[in-house]
Every structure is written in C-alpha cells, then in structure tokens.
Design a protein around this motif. Structure first.
Motif, PDB file in Angstrom:
ATOM      1  N   THR A  10     -26.927  -1.557 -10.811  1.00 21.46           N
ATOM      2  CA  THR A  10     -27.626  -0.309 -11.110  1.00 21.46           C
ATOM      3  C   THR A  10     -28.545   0.058  -9.951  1.00 21.46           C
ATOM      4  OG1 THR A  10     -29.476  -1.421 -12.185  1.00 21.46           O
ATOM      5  CG2 THR A  10     -27.607  -0.787 -13.576  1.00 21.46           C
ATOM      6  N   ARG A  11     -28.716   1.345  -9.787  1.00 21.31           N
ATOM      7  CA  ARG A  11     -29.597   1.859  -8.738  1.00 21.31           C
ATOM      8  C   ARG A  11     -30.465   2.951  -9.322  1.00 21.31           C
ATOM      9  NH1 ARG A  11     -27.955   0.555  -2.998  1.00 21.31           N
ATOM     10  NH2 ARG A  11     -26.121  -0.680  -3.328  1.00 21.31           N
ATOM     11  N   LYS A  12     -31.555   3.249  -8.629  1.00 21.28           N
ATOM     12  CA  LYS A  12     -32.415   4.338  -9.051  1.00 21.28           C
ATOM     13  C   LYS A  12     -31.654   5.652  -8.954  1.00 21.28           C
ATOM     14  CE  LYS A  12     -36.595   2.192  -7.306  1.00 21.28           C
ATOM     15  NZ  LYS A  12     -37.697   2.337  -6.332  1.00 21.28           N
ATOM     16  N   VAL A  13     -31.909   6.530  -9.904  1.00 17.02           N
ATOM     17  CA  VAL A  13     -31.247   7.832  -9.886  1.00 17.02           C
ATOM     18  C   VAL A  13     -31.938   8.742  -8.880  1.00 17.02           C
ATOM     19  CG1 VAL A  13     -30.679   9.859 -11.259  1.00 17.02           C
ATOM     20  CG2 VAL A  13     -30.469   7.594 -12.256  1.00 17.02           C
ATOM     21  N   VAL A  14     -33.265   8.709  -8.831  1.00 17.30           N
ATOM     22  CA  VAL A  14     -34.019   9.537  -7.899  1.00 17.30           C
ATOM     23  C   VAL A  14     -34.420   8.668  -6.708  1.00 17.30           C
ATOM     24  CG1 VAL A  14     -36.049  10.969  -7.572  1.00 17.30           C
ATOM     25  CG2 VAL A  14     -34.868  10.962  -9.772  1.00 17.30           C
ATOM     26  N   THR A  15     -33.802   8.938  -5.584  1.00 20.01           N
ATOM     27  CA  THR A  15     -34.102   8.208  -4.355  1.00 20.01           C
ATOM     28  C   THR A  15     -34.732   9.182  -3.361  1.00 20.01           C
ATOM     29  OG1 THR A  15     -31.934   8.675  -3.424  1.00 20.01           O
ATOM     30  CG2 THR A  15     -32.139   6.650  -4.714  1.00 20.01           C
ATOM     31  N   PRO A  16     -35.403   8.672  -2.344  1.00 20.66           N
ATOM     32  CA  PRO A  16     -35.964   9.589  -1.331  1.00 20.66           C
ATOM     33  C   PRO A  16     -34.900  10.478  -0.684  1.00 20.66           C
ATOM     34  CG  PRO A  16     -36.905   7.409  -1.078  1.00 20.66           C
ATOM     35  CD  PRO A  16     -35.820   7.291  -2.111  1.00 20.66           C
ATOM     36  N   ALA A  17     -33.719   9.940  -0.466  1.00 16.63           N
ATOM     37  CA  ALA A  17     -32.641  10.750   0.122  1.00 16.63           C
ATOM     38  C   ALA A  17     -32.261  11.894  -0.808  1.00 16.63           C
ATOM     39  CB  ALA A  17     -31.428   9.881   0.408  1.00 16.63           C
ATOM     40  N   LEU A  23     -34.426  19.312  -1.664  1.00 15.52           N
ATOM     41  CA  LEU A  23     -35.268  20.252  -0.925  1.00 15.52           C
ATOM     42  C   LEU A  23     -34.454  21.066   0.074  1.00 15.52           C
ATOM     43  CD1 LEU A  23     -38.440  18.063  -0.313  1.00 15.52           C
ATOM     44  CD2 LEU A  23     -38.194  19.981  -1.901  1.00 15.52           C
ATOM     45  N   CYS A  24     -33.488  20.425   0.717  1.00 19.11           N
ATOM     46  CA  CYS A  24     -32.620  21.146   1.660  1.00 19.11           C
ATOM     47  C   CYS A  24     -31.830  22.242   0.957  1.00 19.11           C
ATOM     48  CB  CYS A  24     -31.651  20.182   2.343  1.00 19.11           C
ATOM     49  SG  CYS A  24     -32.380  19.160   3.618  1.00 19.11           S
ATOM     50  N   LEU A  25     -31.397  21.983  -0.249  1.00 19.98           N
ATOM     51  CA  LEU A  25     -30.600  22.965  -0.979  1.00 19.98           C
ATOM     52  C   LEU A  25     -31.463  24.016  -1.676  1.00 19.98           C
ATOM     53  CD1 LEU A  25     -27.895  20.601  -2.486  1.00 19.98           C
ATOM     54  CD2 LEU A  25     -27.701  22.090  -0.492  1.00 19.98           C
ATOM     55  N   LEU A  26     -32.715  23.684  -1.977  1.00 23.28           N
ATOM     56  CA  LEU A  26     -33.605  24.604  -2.671  1.00 23.28           C
ATOM     57  C   LEU A  26     -34.301  25.575  -1.724  1.00 23.28           C
ATOM     58  CD1 LEU A  26     -34.823  25.260  -5.463  1.00 23.28           C
ATOM     59  CD2 LEU A  26     -36.670  23.688  -4.887  1.00 23.28           C
ATOM     60  N   VAL A  30     -35.489  29.673  -2.375  1.00 22.92           N
ATOM     61  CA  VAL A  30     -36.899  30.070  -2.459  1.00 22.92           C
ATOM     62  C   VAL A  30     -37.206  31.115  -1.395  1.00 22.92           C
ATOM     63  CG1 VAL A  30     -39.263  29.248  -2.193  1.00 22.92           C
ATOM     64  CG2 VAL A  30     -37.617  27.900  -3.492  1.00 22.92           C
ATOM     65  N   ALA A  31     -36.715  30.897  -0.181  1.00 25.48           N
ATOM     66  CA  ALA A  31     -36.980  31.835   0.912  1.00 25.48           C
ATOM     67  C   ALA A  31     -36.411  33.223   0.621  1.00 25.48           C
ATOM     68  CB  ALA A  31     -36.400  31.297   2.216  1.00 25.48           C
ATOM     69  N   MET A  32     -35.234  33.294   0.047  1.00 28.96           N
ATOM     70  CA  MET A  32     -34.614  34.590  -0.218  1.00 28.96           C
ATOM     71  C   MET A  32     -35.150  35.253  -1.487  1.00 28.96           C
ATOM     72  SD  MET A  32     -32.523  35.445   2.211  1.00 28.96           S
ATOM     73  CE  MET A  32     -33.951  34.977   3.165  1.00 28.96           C
ATOM     74  N   LEU A  33     -35.595  34.461  -2.447  1.00 26.56           N
ATOM     75  CA  LEU A  33     -36.122  35.045  -3.686  1.00 26.56           C
ATOM     76  C   LEU A  33     -37.574  35.499  -3.556  1.00 26.56           C
ATOM     77  CD1 LEU A  33     -34.555  32.694  -6.365  1.00 26.56           C
ATOM     78  CD2 LEU A  33     -33.928  35.041  -5.828  1.00 26.56           C
ATOM     79  N   TRP A  34     -38.277  35.014  -2.538  1.00 26.13           N
ATOM     80  CA  TRP A  34     -39.660  35.417  -2.302  1.00 26.13           C
ATOM     81  C   TRP A  34     -39.650  36.646  -1.390  1.00 26.13           C
ATOM     82  CZ3 TRP A  34     -43.573  32.280   1.025  1.00 26.13           C
ATOM     83  CH2 TRP A  34     -44.845  32.791   0.846  1.00 26.13           C
ATOM     84  N   VAL A  35     -39.289  37.778  -1.964  1.00 29.33           N
ATOM     85  CA  VAL A  35     -39.041  39.007  -1.215  1.00 29.33           C
ATOM     86  C   VAL A  35     -40.300  39.524  -0.523  1.00 29.33           C
ATOM     87  CG1 VAL A  35     -38.233  41.397  -1.394  1.00 29.33           C
ATOM     88  CG2 VAL A  35     -37.137  39.606  -2.735  1.00 29.33           C
ATOM     89  N   ALA A  64     -27.465  24.909   8.423  1.00 31.48           N
ATOM     90  CA  ALA A  64     -27.969  23.628   8.937  1.00 31.48           C
ATOM     91  C   ALA A  64     -28.494  22.750   7.796  1.00 31.48           C
ATOM     92  CB  ALA A  64     -29.061  23.871   9.962  1.00 31.48           C
ATOM     93  N   LEU A  65     -29.209  23.345   6.849  1.00 33.14           N
ATOM     94  CA  LEU A  65     -29.745  22.565   5.727  1.00 33.14           C
ATOM     95  C   LEU A  65     -28.643  22.049   4.812  1.00 33.14           C
ATOM     96  CD1 LEU A  65     -32.902  24.684   4.813  1.00 33.14           C
ATOM     97  CD2 LEU A  65     -32.851  22.424   5.879  1.00 33.14           C
ATOM     98  N   THR A  66     -27.622  22.867   4.576  1.00 38.43           N
ATOM     99  CA  THR A  66     -26.503  22.433   3.740  1.00 38.43           C
ATOM    100  C   THR A  66     -25.723  21.309   4.422  1.00 38.43           C
ATOM    101  OG1 THR A  66     -26.337  24.640   2.799  1.00 38.43           O
ATOM    102  CG2 THR A  66     -24.436  23.200   2.519  1.00 38.43           C
ATOM    103  N   MET A  67     -25.542  21.426   5.730  1.00 39.35           N
ATOM    104  CA  MET A  67     -24.848  20.377   6.473  1.00 39.35           C
ATOM    105  C   MET A  67     -25.658  19.076   6.442  1.00 39.35           C
ATOM    106  SD  MET A  67     -23.366  20.469  10.362  1.00 39.35           S
ATOM    107  CE  MET A  67     -24.979  20.611  11.098  1.00 39.35           C
ATOM    108  N   THR A  68     -26.968  19.183   6.580  1.00 39.50           N
ATOM    109  CA  THR A  68     -27.839  18.003   6.499  1.00 39.50           C
ATOM    110  C   THR A  68     -27.735  17.350   5.128  1.00 39.50           C
ATOM    111  OG1 THR A  68     -29.364  18.992   8.083  1.00 39.50           O
ATOM    112  CG2 THR A  68     -30.226  17.203   6.706  1.00 39.50           C
ATOM    113  N   ALA A  69     -27.776  18.164   4.077  1.00 41.59           N
ATOM    114  CA  ALA A  69     -27.659  17.622   2.720  1.00 41.59           C
ATOM    115  C   ALA A  69     -26.315  16.933   2.527  1.00 41.59           C
ATOM    116  CB  ALA A  69     -27.836  18.747   1.694  1.00 41.59           C
ATOM    117  N   TYR A  70     -25.259  17.525   3.028  1.00 41.51           N
ATOM    118  CA  TYR A  70     -23.922  16.942   2.902  1.00 41.51           C
ATOM    119  C   TYR A  70     -23.845  15.591   3.604  1.00 41.51           C
ATOM    120  CZ  TYR A  70     -18.887  16.387   3.420  1.00 41.51           C
ATOM    121  OH  TYR A  70     -17.615  15.883   3.411  1.00 41.51           O
ATOM    122  N   LYS A  71     -24.395  15.521   4.817  1.00 39.55           N
ATOM    123  CA  LYS A  71     -24.375  14.259   5.564  1.00 39.55           C
ATOM    124  C   LYS A  71     -25.188  13.187   4.845  1.00 39.55           C
ATOM    125  CE  LYS A  71     -21.833  15.510   9.003  1.00 39.55           C
ATOM    126  NZ  LYS A  71     -20.516  14.944   9.207  1.00 39.55           N
TER     127      LYS A  71
END
Length: 86
Positions: A10-17, A23-26, A30-35, A64-71
């Motif tokens: 078993t491993r932790k579900v919430v990890t720093p990664a 955050l990368c996906l969020l 947030v940037a686009m909804l904060w008009v 770039a953020l999506t690619m970072t999250a994927y990696k």
C-alpha cells in the motif's frame, strides 16, 4: 480508531508529486476563469491588446504544465511498478 499500519503493497494516495500534478492541471483553469485579471487592453505587445496575448500565452503555458504533469505521472507509475516488483 487506530490507523492501519502501512504494508509494503500500500502507498499513500496523496503524495507530493500528485499535489504538484494537481496544481499543474488546475493553474490554467484558474487563470482563465479569473477574467478580471486580464479584461483590459493595456499593456499591448507588438500591437496586440493584453486580453488576446495573455490568453495566447496561457496556451503555451498550459501545454508546458500539462506535459510536466504527464511526465510526473509517468515517473510515479514507473516507481510504483518498480516497488511492486520487489
């Protein structure tokens, strides 16, 4: 109620990664909804109003953020498989 002991399988579900991945996906949402943050004309960039070039910049930033999250997801999956194989 005592917490169950962590077993090797078993491993932790919430990890720093995973927090970084979230955050990368969020961030683009947030940037686009904060008009109010970009609903203006000035400053212009090579004659393009801020409203437009800000949104186009976020296309590149989001990529770039999506690619970072994927990696990060790939690296975490490889680590889990390596840990399960032992």
């Amino acid at each position: 109620m005592p917490e169950p002991a962590e077993t090797p399988g078993t491993r932790k579900v919430v990890t720093p990664a995973r927090v970084v991945i979230g955050l990368c996906l969020l961030a683009p949402f947030v940037a686009m909804l904060w008009v109010n943050s970009y609903a203006r004309i000035e400053p212009t960039f090579i004659g393009i109003p801020f409203f437009y070039w800000y949104q186009m910049a976020w296309v590149l930033i989001s990529t770039a953020l999506t690619m970072t999250a994927y990696k990060l997801v790939q690296r975490e999956q490889r680590a889990r498989k390596a840990g399960a194989a032992q």
